[in-house]
Design a protein around this motif. Structure first.
Motif, short mmCIF file in Angstrom:
data_model
loop_
_atom_site.label_atom_id
_atom_site.label_comp_id
_atom_site.label_asym_id
_atom_site.label_seq_id
_atom_site.Cartn_x
_atom_site.Cartn_y
_atom_site.Cartn_z
N LYS A 1 11.41 9.89 -1.65
CA LYS A 1 12.76 10.44 -1.80
C LYS A 1 13.83 9.35 -1.74
O LYS A 1 15.02 9.64 -1.73
N GLY A 2 13.40 8.08 -1.67
CA GLY A 2 14.34 6.97 -1.72
C GLY A 2 14.82 6.45 -0.38
O GLY A 2 15.66 5.55 -0.33
N ASP A 3 14.32 6.98 0.72
CA ASP A 3 14.71 6.48 2.04
C ASP A 3 14.00 5.16 2.32
O ASP A 3 12.83 4.99 1.99
N GLN A 4 14.72 4.22 2.92
CA GLN A 4 14.16 2.91 3.27
C GLN A 4 13.99 2.80 4.78
O GLN A 4 14.87 3.21 5.53
N ILE A 5 12.88 2.20 5.17
CA ILE A 5 12.59 1.96 6.58
C ILE A 5 12.08 0.53 6.67
O ILE A 5 11.21 0.13 5.90
N THR A 6 12.61 -0.23 7.60
CA THR A 6 12.08 -1.57 7.85
C THR A 6 11.38 -1.58 9.19
O THR A 6 11.63 -0.72 10.04
N TRP A 7 10.51 -2.54 9.37
CA TRP A 7 9.87 -2.71 10.67
C TRP A 7 9.66 -4.19 10.95
O TRP A 7 9.56 -5.01 10.04
N LYS A 8 9.59 -4.50 12.23
CA LYS A 8 9.19 -5.82 12.72
C LYS A 8 8.15 -5.56 13.79
O LYS A 8 8.22 -4.55 14.49
N GLY B 1 0.81 -1.21 0.00
CA GLY B 1 0.00 0.00 0.00
C GLY B 1 0.84 1.25 0.00
O GLY B 1 2.05 1.22 -0.23
N THR B 2 0.16 2.35 0.25
CA THR B 2 0.80 3.67 0.30
C THR B 2 0.42 4.35 1.60
O THR B 2 -0.59 4.01 2.22
N GLY B 3 1.25 5.31 2.01
CA GLY B 3 0.95 6.04 3.23
C GLY B 3 1.93 7.17 3.45
O GLY B 3 2.68 7.55 2.54
N LYS B 4 1.92 7.65 4.67
CA LYS B 4 2.84 8.71 5.08
C LYS B 4 3.50 8.29 6.38
O LYS B 4 2.82 7.87 7.31
N GLU C 1 4.63 0.73 0.86
CA GLU C 1 4.93 -0.30 1.86
C GLU C 1 4.59 -1.66 1.30
O GLU C 1 3.61 -1.83 0.59
N ILE C 2 5.40 -2.65 1.65
CA ILE C 2 5.07 -4.04 1.43
C ILE C 2 5.43 -4.79 2.71
O ILE C 2 6.46 -4.51 3.33
N ALA C 3 4.53 -5.67 3.13
CA ALA C 3 4.73 -6.34 4.41
C ALA C 3 4.11 -7.73 4.38
O ALA C 3 3.18 -8.00 3.61
N THR C 4 4.64 -8.61 5.21
CA THR C 4 4.12 -9.97 5.36
C THR C 4 4.01 -10.27 6.84
O THR C 4 4.90 -9.94 7.61
N TYR C 5 2.89 -10.88 7.22
CA TYR C 5 2.75 -11.35 8.59
C TYR C 5 2.17 -12.75 8.59
O TYR C 5 1.53 -13.18 7.63
N GLY D 1 8.06 -5.59 7.55
CA GLY D 1 7.73 -4.80 6.38
C GLY D 1 8.84 -3.85 5.98
O GLY D 1 9.79 -3.63 6.74
N VAL D 2 8.69 -3.31 4.78
CA VAL D 2 9.63 -2.32 4.25
C VAL D 2 8.82 -1.17 3.70
O VAL D 2 7.83 -1.37 2.99
#
Length: 132
Positions: free
Chosen positions: A69-76, A32-35, A43-47, A63-64
């Motif tokens: 602007k090309g910045d990457q953020i990951t989450w768990k 999806g998309t967001g802010k 964003e793309i994520a798997t659970y 997820g990632v």
């Protein structure tokens, strides 16, 4: 105490598969998309979620996010969920972010709490707040 809302997004479930039948476990991927911190992102994520004896769900995921602007953020993260009408689900839980981006690095020490909803058609909505 809840702090600032740091993320809001919407998307679509793109894959759902059975990982195990005993005990029942389902894996879901959504995109999806967001802010995040005011930056537009995809964003793309798997659970993966398991059914608990009382009918609730427990899930863990990763997820990632990629900002425009090309910045990457990951989450768990991990959360507990419940079934709603027609196969919709609702989760609440905690997320932990990581990024190498100096501009967004304030996410790195943050524990965030989230709300995640998926309707019967696989449309998703999520929000996350800093947990102070």
């Amino acid at each position: 105490m809840l702090g600032e809302q740091i993320y809001q997004g919407k998307g679509k479930r793109i894959v759902r598969r059975i990982v195990s039948t005993e005990p029942p476990r389902v894996e879901v991927t959504f995109e999806g998309t967001g802010k995040i911190l005011g930056e537009d992102a995809v964003e793309i994520a798997t659970y993966s979620s398991g059914f608990r004896p009382d009918g609730t769900l427990y899930g863990e995921g990763a997820g990632v996010l990629m900002t425009s602007k090309g910045d990457q953020i990951t989450w768990k993260g991990a959360g507990v969920g419940t079934f709603k009408e027609k196969g919709a689900v609702s989760y609440r839980g905690a997320l932990y972010y990581y990024t190498a981006s100096p501009k967004l690095s304030r996410l790195n020490p943050v524990a965030a709490v989230f709300e995640f909803e998926s309707d019967e058609n696989g449309n998703t909505q999520s929000k996350a707040w800093e947990w102070k």
